[in-house]
Design an enzyme around this catalytic site. Structure first.
Site, mmCIF file in Angstrom:
data_model
loop_
_atom_site.group_PDB
_atom_site.id
_atom_site.type_symbol
_atom_site.label_atom_id
_atom_site.label_comp_id
_atom_site.label_asym_id
_atom_site.label_seq_id
_atom_site.Cartn_x
_atom_site.Cartn_y
_atom_site.Cartn_z
ATOM 1 N N GLU A 1 2.803 10.752 -5.196
ATOM 2 C CA GLU A 1 4.228 11.088 -5.081
ATOM 3 C C GLU A 1 4.894 11.101 -6.462
ATOM 4 O O GLU A 1 5.652 12.009 -6.782
ATOM 5 C CB GLU A 1 4.873 10.042 -4.159
ATOM 6 C CG GLU A 1 6.370 10.089 -4.018
ATOM 7 C CD GLU A 1 6.855 8.813 -3.331
ATOM 8 O OE1 GLU A 1 6.369 8.491 -2.230
ATOM 9 O OE2 GLU A 1 7.707 8.099 -3.914
ATOM 10 N N LYS B 1 -1.853 3.795 0.965
ATOM 11 C CA LYS B 1 -0.408 4.010 0.774
ATOM 12 C C LYS B 1 -0.045 3.929 -0.712
ATOM 13 O O LYS B 1 0.813 4.673 -1.204
ATOM 14 C CB LYS B 1 0.384 2.960 1.557
ATOM 15 C CG LYS B 1 1.907 3.012 1.345
ATOM 16 C CD LYS B 1 2.474 4.384 1.660
ATOM 17 C CE LYS B 1 3.996 4.409 1.720
ATOM 18 N NZ LYS B 1 4.729 3.599 0.813
#
Lengths: 325, 325, 325, 325
Positions: free
Chosen positions: A196, A189
């Site tokens: 991102e 993550k």
């Protein structure tokens, strides 16, 4: 299945709701009584202390911790560890540093407790779209909790199937994945968020180059007054750069093409930084992910000491005096 | 030797003076009559038009153009080209783009004129320290003008000799160099400035990291209140990072350790940009030189459109509202 | 003064010699008996165990640890800590991570021992040029050891004086500095090395851009065959980019302009990485220092997984097949 | 509508086919007779010279040039310009530099011809998915050709609608856009590709960081053997980084998780470079887009001269000898 859930903020509350919609029994706790009541109204069993989970949940218990800040997560996990019983499981669904997971899993395992770390992407859209989950921890425990993860995940949806996935883990297509031992869920993550940052910065720079093509200082005939909102929208169909982040750009630009409502101060959460630390530890060059992080650092300062140092040197060798332009 | 000189700003005036000190005859022109008079008072022949050089200088003439802006240089070179006679030479000592040199040399050569481009480093310190010069153009012409360049150059000074230079060009030790055909002088000077940007930024970032070690948000015991002025000074003796730029840092920091007198807006001249364009043309990765340029771009904006775009996306996927911190 | 010294490698041996030349008494230890004997021949008292220092040095003792690797430094410091007596001092002159200094200083202080960290720049040239030192630790202890540091430092030399330094620490001009509490010496040295990476990369990229200007693919008339050795040499006189590192470039290029003797694999020691970690912790953008580090990471790989991923995507959307060029 | 089409490669041929499927009449030309025949078999009118378009198309004619290389495009446009008649239109659908469009539009307009530049994204998938088009040129001409663009565009498809687009250009939703005057179409497409480079590099670096988490040199317990294929797949559902490029990553990794079939040499086409040049011209910092370009440059070299220069300096100051690891 039965699940306990601590922390009824935007994410936690919706996780509880999505589980209940699919028939799971959820016991919830939050320091805020109103938040507890709201979930109770939606069908959850509200408990008023961590200890309350012991009674509200059948053994072996699973308690999902979904609190925002790292230090409160630590405190909560440690407190729970003192209350739970052998065979129970603590799930950390927040944005913990994966090193903390490695440490906690080891510590809890010595007490006979299980520890699962879940990196959760989906933000405010998760209640309806589902949550994309990267899960670290012992296989047997992850398998036992599968019904929970399956419900929370987006499912296969109308996303086109990837060919040649017959030999791969079928859960990935449903939007959740057992990534490996404790810590690996948050590690994946973390990198997800690092990526991102890079993706966001790529779009941001590109739109900046287009937006600034109308500068008066550019030669005539080489100036364009481009429409940011329309460009973002057209790229959503058939172009190589289409993505969910581009969808969000298009939504924002349709409302406010000049982005006048945004200050330009951009925060960063820990994951972007930890990704760079992992890259450095591995000696992996991560230029783009790092540049994306540094842009945010710079956005939060009026001027850096570094910039003043540049001016000082320019004055020294060239007699240049720099003023505000 | 005889030399004509156009442009009596900080650089041009001092070049004339350094030449005269060493016995050369210098004819000067500037649009500003006061500047002409000042040099006349110092012993130069002041002419009041470009055409005046024809009489003031014996053939073959050499006229050094030292005007600041690119478009005035172009205008001056073209005007001179219409006045000078076969065998005369135009020297561009400014910061021209080397592509202009290539073009001009070709054009002038068709008229029987010579063109020399001189990249000049030394800034405000040149009168006393001498000018480091990178010279492009035909060998015969550069050789003929050697007395001019020798006078302007710093000379061997007290700089320690580099071993194994017996087979190399002896002029380099004196501080000037014939780099190759027209354009190559400014090309090398351009890269010199590109490197300069990178060096400056390296120091600037390092001092920024040290300066910010006193942030209240850092853990106690890991905070230091470091003395920038003393650190710059100590590194000047025996350290790997000693340099003239560091000397300038030390001078600036001794006077003003907080650099309060600098706004932080940092200009860039063309050379930094052209260096990157050359790198891209050659497919040479130039990460550091480029990052140094971009820092200056960023320093001149309050906030970029790119940063607002980041905030817009963050609002879109996470509901984050970013305010001024 | 009396000093104990552990580790008689290139740096340690020369430190001992420079001290003895100036009249200090040095007791030395190394696991290698030959190294001990060599120093004994030069006048040092050689001891054959750490415990030997107790007898060889008068109290309060000062023992300088100068061993290469971080884990051996830790082991040596801990072993010494078990042997020394209240009031004695351990000096770590290696390249330790400053966090280790903070920890050790705290630990030793509880035992009544002092801990000093000395960041030392000067490398193989230090015996003659002296060592530039950044010193962290308690002021009283640093002051007591001043004669040692003064001897090791380069001294004022023939470096031009920085104006306005009357109110600043006079030791900086001599080439050593008390930077603050324990850890700050290595912190400053760490940033010094971070800057060094950036400076080196700036030169390297600039020379790369110049070197590649002779590519056959460039348009005729825009190709130059530039002489790297002469350019490095000419910049040493009067140019803005003159520095000790440039001197080293000039030395290397005079011998081997094509740098054929170098593989291009470039190592990095810890300081470059730790500098970036400090920058990230402080939210200071450090683009250039980071890019310089990443270049080294990349230099040690034939191809990255990242690059293969790029090719995979290019095949996916454009049918591009990429072969070795 | 009637359209002429030159260049029957992968893109050109499929454009013709997509137009004919929707009822348009297409006349085609290619130097390769087989390619012409293939399209004739699919229903096109094949002409065997550029002049052939004059008869095959009713006035005012529109001829779409879809040839791969920039110099052939230029040659084709100039040849067409000599053949076509007042009121006819040349459409450049390739990847021309937008500066060429600006020049050509001006030149052709003096001859009474129209010029339209179409940046086309969609690659090998366009026949079925449609082509995302950014169109520069005079409004009247773009409007007249609307049926062509409408057919080629992907259409609204099943992409979720962006709210608040009522007042914006409705064509954007269909996947094509009139971006402004000549040159603007290719300018926007150029930035699109610049962004594409940044996005690709962000994913590539992230997967590299994950892949390298299994290095033997990492501390035990902090090593993970992550499954690249499953991670790419899971992120396609509900995660913030979902995109078409990620879909392609997932497809590639499902087949070949080690990416063993890719050499790691990565080409770049002009758009990535031109985007950086535009950014520099506008003084817009574009760190991520530039870093993504440089990575590709580096991927095509075994070792850079810059890296050897670093080793040369390291040898100079520290005696470090660097070998292949």
């Amino acid at each position: 299945m039965h699940l306990g859930l601590i922390g009824l903020g935007r994410m936690g509350g919706n996780i509880a709701r999505r589980l209940m919609r699919d028939g799971h029994s959820v016991a919830v706790y939050d320091v805020d009584a109103k938040a507890r009541q709201a979930l109770a109204d939606d069908g959850a069993t509200a408990v008023d202390s961590l200890a309350g989970f012991l009674e509200a949940l059948p053994a072996p218990r699973a308690v999902w911790v979904m609190v925002p800040a790292g230090d409160i997560t630590e405190k909560t996990v440690q407190e729970l560890a003192g209350l739970l019983e052998k065979g129970d499981t603590i799930i950390d669904g927040g944005n913990s540093n994966w090193h903390d997971d490695v440490r906690r899993a080891k510590q809890l395992s010595e007490q006979g407790l299980h520890y699962i770390d879940v990196g959760t992407s989906g933000g405010v859209w998760g209640l309806d779209r589902g949550y994309c989950m990267m899960i670290g921890g012992d296989k047997a425990v992850v398998d036992r909790l599968d019904p929970i993860f399956k419900t929370l995940a987006p499912g296969i949806g109308d996303v086109e199937k990837t060919p040649n996935r017959e030999k791969h883990d079928p859960r990935a297509e449903l939007g959740y994945l057992h990534t490996g031992p404790a810590g690996s869920g948050h590690f994946v993550k973390m990198v997800h968020n690092g990526i991102e940052y890079g993706l966001m910065q790529a779009y941001a720079e590109g739109f900046d180059v287009m937006r600034n093509r109308n500068q008066a200082s550019l030669p005539e005939g080489e100036r364009f007054d481009l429409n940011m909102a329309d460009i973002a929208e057209v790229w959503r169909r058939g172009s190589v750069v289409s993505s969910w982040l581009l969808d969000l750009c298009s939504i924002a630009l349709a409302k406010d093409p000049g982005l006048e409502n945004f200050s330009g101060f951009v925060n960063d959460s820990g994951e972007g930084r930890w990704t760079i630390e992992a890259a450095i530890e591995e000696a992996v060059p991560a230029e783009v992910l790092t540049a994306a992080l540094y842009t945010r650092f710079r956005s939060r300062q009026e001027h850096t000491y570094a910039e003043k140092m540049l001016s000082a040197m320019r004055l020294g060798f060239g007699g240049h005096v720099e003023g505000k332009q």
